[in-house]
Scaffold this motif. Structure first.
Motif, PDB file in Angstrom:
ATOM      1  N   ALA C 370       1.113  22.094  22.213  1.00  0.00           N
ATOM      2  CA  ALA C 370       2.573  22.020  22.307  1.00  0.00           C
ATOM      3  C   ALA C 370       3.060  22.620  23.628  1.00  0.00           C
ATOM      4  O   ALA C 370       3.973  22.096  24.263  1.00  0.00           O
ATOM      5  CB  ALA C 370       3.211  22.750  21.126  1.00  0.00           C
ATOM      6  N   VAL C 371       2.443  23.698  24.035  1.00  0.00           N
ATOM      7  CA  VAL C 371       2.838  24.344  25.289  1.00  0.00           C
ATOM      8  C   VAL C 371       2.582  23.412  26.471  1.00  0.00           C
ATOM      9  O   VAL C 371       3.439  23.220  27.341  1.00  0.00           O
ATOM     10  CB  VAL C 371       2.078  25.670  25.485  1.00  0.00           C
ATOM     11  CG1 VAL C 371       2.272  26.202  26.893  1.00  0.00           C
ATOM     12  CG2 VAL C 371       2.526  26.692  24.445  1.00  0.00           C
TER      13      VAL C 371
ATOM     14  N   THR D 228       7.200  28.068  15.648  1.00  0.00           N
ATOM     15  CA  THR D 228       7.366  26.675  15.226  1.00  0.00           C
ATOM     16  C   THR D 228       7.666  25.740  16.387  1.00  0.00           C
ATOM     17  O   THR D 228       7.334  24.568  16.336  1.00  0.00           O
ATOM     18  CB  THR D 228       8.516  26.556  14.203  1.00  0.00           C
ATOM     19  OG1 THR D 228       9.682  27.147  14.774  1.00  0.00           O
ATOM     20  CG2 THR D 228       8.171  27.292  12.909  1.00  0.00           C
ATOM     21  N   GLU D 229       8.296  26.279  17.440  1.00  0.00           N
ATOM     22  CA  GLU D 229       8.657  25.430  18.577  1.00  0.00           C
ATOM     23  C   GLU D 229       8.523  26.214  19.870  1.00  0.00           C
ATOM     24  O   GLU D 229       8.785  27.415  19.890  1.00  0.00           O
ATOM     25  CB  GLU D 229      10.128  25.000  18.494  1.00  0.00           C
ATOM     26  CG  GLU D 229      10.430  23.891  17.560  1.00  0.00           C
ATOM     27  CD  GLU D 229      11.932  23.578  17.661  1.00  0.00           C
ATOM     28  OE1 GLU D 229      12.300  22.680  18.440  1.00  0.00           O
ATOM     29  OE2 GLU D 229      12.713  24.277  16.994  1.00  0.00           O
ATOM     30  N   VAL D 230       8.178  25.530  20.928  1.00  0.00           N
ATOM     31  CA  VAL D 230       8.075  26.155  22.238  1.00  0.00           C
ATOM     32  C   VAL D 230       8.806  25.326  23.284  1.00  0.00           C
ATOM     33  O   VAL D 230       8.865  24.101  23.186  1.00  0.00           O
ATOM     34  CB  VAL D 230       6.602  26.303  22.690  1.00  0.00           C
ATOM     35  CG1 VAL D 230       5.870  27.297  21.799  1.00  0.00           C
ATOM     36  CG2 VAL D 230       5.886  24.964  22.704  1.00  0.00           C
ATOM     37  N   SER D 231       9.362  26.023  24.281  1.00  0.00           N
ATOM     38  CA  SER D 231       9.897  25.360  25.466  1.00  0.00           C
ATOM     39  C   SER D 231       9.262  26.070  26.649  1.00  0.00           C
ATOM     40  O   SER D 231       9.537  27.244  26.898  1.00  0.00           O
ATOM     41  CB  SER D 231      11.425  25.497  25.504  1.00  0.00           C
ATOM     42  OG  SER D 231      11.907  25.173  26.793  1.00  0.00           O
ATOM     43  N   ALA D 232       8.401  25.363  27.361  1.00  0.00           N
ATOM     44  CA  ALA D 232       7.503  26.046  28.300  1.00  0.00           C
ATOM     45  C   ALA D 232       7.685  25.621  29.740  1.00  0.00           C
ATOM     46  O   ALA D 232       8.095  24.500  30.032  1.00  0.00           O
ATOM     47  CB  ALA D 232       6.054  25.796  27.894  1.00  0.00           C
ATOM     48  N   ASP D 233       7.409  26.547  30.627  1.00  0.00           N
ATOM     49  CA  ASP D 233       7.362  26.270  32.065  1.00  0.00           C
ATOM     50  C   ASP D 233       5.975  26.672  32.560  1.00  0.00           C
ATOM     51  O   ASP D 233       5.626  27.845  32.525  1.00  0.00           O
ATOM     52  CB  ASP D 233       8.459  27.089  32.777  1.00  0.00           C
ATOM     53  CG  ASP D 233       8.753  26.579  34.188  1.00  0.00           C
ATOM     54  OD1 ASP D 233       8.456  25.408  34.469  1.00  0.00           O
ATOM     55  OD2 ASP D 233       9.275  27.367  34.996  1.00  0.00           O
TER      56      ASP D 233
END
Lengths: 386, 386, 386, 386
Positions: C370-371, D228-233
């Motif tokens: 997911a990452v 549960t959720e990721v927002s990645a850089d």
């Protein structure tokens, strides 16, 4: 004992008029004490509160001429601007809630007064643009109180980054977390919380506006890079809040630097945890506001260095911002000031502690004598007799 | 944000006359800044230096009436005592080298002035006894500047000990070590070192008199016990010194308490390491001056507790000695004062930093807006545009 | 990731016989675990306890041949000495109370066994002299377990002092304070306390013998100077004690060095606070056992340096004493060993934690995916699905 | 001195076969030492390296029967599975690069062996799913080495959160930053860096797979919530890299918890900085791997608590994970083991330090005697004579 004896740039104190900061305020008294410390500022006028009696009382407690304590800032600017040059305030200090910053500042500028203003500059971006346009048009100085830029080691961190000590900057992390808004205290009488969580007085942002801007200003100042893009996750953690109390974001900065910023006021148990890390190609630099007299410099392949507030160890401008020799932490002056409070209390019939009287001084002299005698007597036990 | 807004006990500042503390002095400017912090003291007269031009210059820099800047303390006391009651100094502050403490203080008392004096009280024990006798006879207040008793958490430590938190006291350890006299700097022009290592100005003791008495006063204050006997090992470590620069001792105190005290100025690499531990039957309490906003309380069988400067966590009198909310370390005020120096510099054509202008304020407003928008847009990257 | 993979000096483990250390002992299991860590020692025989069943049980738990578990050390030495060379113990480890050290060690040496012995070497000085005479006569190696000399950074401190980093040594301060004997627990069933406070088993000293010798050995090791004279203050703080539980002393060392040493077991709230400072003409070096992976080096006029367990930063022999890369504190191995305990427990039907199963491993793989996807999608939020 | 003497769950050591971990490896020797510490595991077989001579050498150094050192894991599983039950390995330990985890583990399971595997479980998610399906089908135990879950205070943190000490969890922050990949060392011969930055051996992720999963596993373990959720850089900071070396992300977890995670290997100057904070409605809990024997618990309105590895202060299971009394930091065992290395070296003609001989023991006895005599003589200076 190497230190900067006198940070002053002028010998005649600058005259200040203060708007806001009446009894019960947090930041007003902070400004007044800070302004007094070096003897370069003196308060001459104020409009401290819309509450008439609180306003008068604050003026009295500051020893102001009652004629120069005004019920509105408009009145203050008008009448003070009319005074002769050697009485007129040299500048105006604004310590009201956020929504008044812009109108007060613009009125002050319009009357020819430089402005020193609490952060954030205004309630929202359009106000800020308008204010900047006016400031630029008048050419009058405007200052914003980004408190944490006042720490000597923050300047030293910036200097070390600029000097290439850690190589080209690549990554930054900054956090400012507090716990005092973990519960809905704005609904149980906390005035500080109330205006900060009310969009009418605080503006469009809660935690982001109150403390996020400190984090932003600090990380940009130290790294020398500017944030160009943000990806944020905000929320009102405590039910019923209008403004954000918890915020995390990913950052992109100039020159390809990336990083993170957290600003949260629901981090229960945290006091005022502002911490910044800047990483370059060859090292990292770290500063934490709750231990402000220590800068950690980790260059890869070298022992970790702890830089303290020592004039022999830091460069300009940090050096000239120090008031005390190494090892006398910032706060020594407050401790010392407490001695004056005790003594002034004593000569005024007020509070008095044990430990500071001439008899205590006498005890120490007897102690010294016994020590010198014991030392001279190869350590024989000596009794202390005052 | 709970804190004590105003430590003041009086609204009209007390008038102070200062003896000593001319340009180049260490402790004089410290006294002046500390006295200014809360607005309860104002300097009205002084005899700052036997150097005529330095004396005049110090008076000028403080904005004093030149008529009230005197070339001798005798002259000052005589003429100031003759002023009307509402102009006359409320007290005299003595910040000269040690040997002058007694004569100046006695002259001040003889003219009816209360005295606030640097430590040690006098040059030796007989002087101290004589001074005390006079003070007691006049009934005038005399204060001694045991700086470290000014820290709020030192009072909290004393309170916790008195409250039985660590049980009956059994043992104490106190150290005050500095490194600045590791080399014979008194012979290479360091004036501070020179008078401290000269028996004529410093008295019978070197390190013991300069810093040992701080250690003694602190350990007695916190433990509530008095030192009754000492067994000491002293020396002049640096060749050619007349007075001790390094001292260790075993202590016996009232109520069977025992312990150690070290006072040394040849501990190279140490800055101002004053640390005290008090052990009772059930726990220990620890405070270090280089990290003054933390008190460690270790009660056997419980997690170690770190008590900070938080009005919600400490009792009286520490609570009323706090000027800021928890997490704003002592030193925040100095940082803040630096902002004022910058701004006053700016309006006076003086020094100016990046980071505090209205354009910096505008940037923050643009930052806030981008953050709020990104948050509202489920974290979509937003560009910052001022 | 630079570190010393293998500290071993031999590939075939040395065979050890242990005297003392039966069930309930403190230091016996510590020795066994330490001996096992690098695979260079294997226990082959023992006389662990005078309690027959405890002795047998300890042998069984160690997987020893019951024939090699003896009811007395005499029997052990006699029979083990008679074994063929490739079975015979290579050395004897003594972990009994103090009073047995000398007789056991002398018997071991008499049978030709090298000896590794707990500190203090014996119960009193005459015993020690006798034992040393025998050891020297036999030429067999004898080791004393001064545990704290085993820390890599203690060796690094010694090396830095020897290399002149802090200049000629002038002053030392060492303290070893614990709180576990603050109350008379030797009278309420604590076996460790009981023998330590009993002159028959502990010898002539209490705290001085139990922990004072660690302080002495450490300060001499790091400073490179030997204590030549002491001036001590001792007492039995807890009523009814036969031996000292609290001790402070002034030290004189070779080459004019002076200092202090405190050894106390009534410092309530302290755990195992062993701290040493060595001051030279140009700097000081500081190590504290409760934070053993950090050595503080303060050279006057330079930033304070924190030296960590990093093979790239330390010299020999510290470098070759490291088992892990920088930042993996000593203790990482124990944490790792706990994983093995969990897993071995699991395959044996024993204890099991959440968090270490293949399903946890699977979750992490889904997290990674997911990452990576979110990163590739400019930060779009992605759900984790295992 | 309260502690868990014996963490063992079984008295007969479990037999282990190891795949990978030949000379030059990092994590293999760590596993071997950790497995040895408590005496519950013994290595009986291995396929350590595809390099034939390194493989043989590792087997020899571990004292293995050469018949049980195999050139491939297939051969090992086949032949070891055929051994009698009381010789056969009880489990297989996998310490190869990531890409081999799945095939080796699946082969082991197919031959009936439980598996203890390094993290991450596999190279990518499909492999992990396949392996889990097989593990579940066989019912054999599989363990993943999330090292940091082995720390006692990590378990204590989890327990405190579960017990409601900080209230309902709201926010988490976890960072794992290292600096060792700041430069392209994978291109200058660093084997550890090379396979980690090669997608063929490391899998789909670099820093995220190598250290990000530790951060994920730790924050989920302590908080009790799952991401549960990721927002990645993510990025490849060092030019030419195939896999990420720097990653920041925003997190959403079960029950509305939010937070941040950073995993970066280009944070120059950082060693192994793994730190986790969990905030609840009424407090926060904080643990840092570089100071693993301290857990900070800040409950709003209470002093900050520092919980140490003290069996009297922590609950289960942390209590049973402790091997030493309070104040003996994790690492004491390694220090102790160094004494054994010294002594074994000495009896084998190897390395030897000053400080541990019987003459050093004798010195301490003379020290004790002089101290006791000085104490008895009211502190008279006594000379030490061995």
């Amino acid at each position: 004992l190497s230190f900067s004896e006198d940070c002053s740039v002028r010998r005649t104190p600058a005259r200040m008029a203060m708007i806001g900061g009446g009894g019960g305020a947090f930041i007003g008294p902070v400004h007044r004490r800070a302004a007094a410390l070096d003897g370069v500022v003196t308060i001459v006028a104020g409009a401290f509160s819309s509450d008439r009696s609180r306003n008068a009382e604050t003026g009295r407690s500051l020893g102001l001429d009652p004629q120069r304590v005004y019920s509105s800032y408009d009145a203050l600017f008008e009448r003070e601007a009319a005074r002769p040059a050697d009485e007129r305030p040299d500048f105006v200090c604004i310590v009201t809630p956020n929504h008044l910053h812009a109108p007060v500042a613009m009125a002050a500028l319009s009357h020819g007064f430089p402005v020193f203003c609490e952060k954030p500059l205004t309630r929202d971006l359009p106000d800020a643009r308008e204010l900047c346009a006016l400031a630029d048009a008048t050419g009058l100085p405007v200052g914003v109180a980004y408190t944490y830029l006042g720490y000597p080691l923050v300047h030293e961190a910036r200097r070390l980054v600029q000097a290439g000590t850690i190589g080209t900057v690549r990554r930054v992390d900054v956090r400012y977390t507090q716990g005092w808004l973990s519960q809905p205290i704005e609904r149980s009488g906390n005035a500080q919380a109330a205006w900060r969580m009310d969009a009418r007085t605080a503006g469009i942002a809660g935690a982001v506006g109150d403390i996020g801007v400190h984090a932003q200003s600090l990380v940009e100042f130290v790294s020398g890079e500017q944030i160009t893009e943000v990806s944020a996750d905000l929320r009102q953690t405590v039910r019923g809040r209008e403004l954000d109390d918890d915020c995390s974001m990913l950052l992109r900065l100039t020159n390809g630097v990336r990083g993170t910023l957290a600003a949260s006021q629901i981090c229960a148990g945290d006091d005022n945890r502002l911490e910044v890390s800047v990483y370059g190609e060859s090292g990292g630099i770290h500063w934490a506001q709750e231990r402000p007299d220590r800068l950690i410099l980790n260059v890869a392949g070298q022992p970790k260095r702890h830089i303290t507030c020592d004039a022999a160890l830091v460069g300009e401008p940090a050096r000239s911002m120090l008031r005390l020799p190494a090892g006398h932490p910032e706060g020594y002056l407050e401790a010392f000031a407490n001695l004056y409070l005790e003594f002034v209390g004593r000569i005024s019939g007020g509070k008095s502690w044990a430990g500071l009287s001439h008899h205590d001084g006498l005890r120490s002299m007897a102690f010294i004598k016994a020590v010198i005698q014991s030392g001279a007597g190869n350590g024989r036990w000596r009794t202390i007799q005052a």
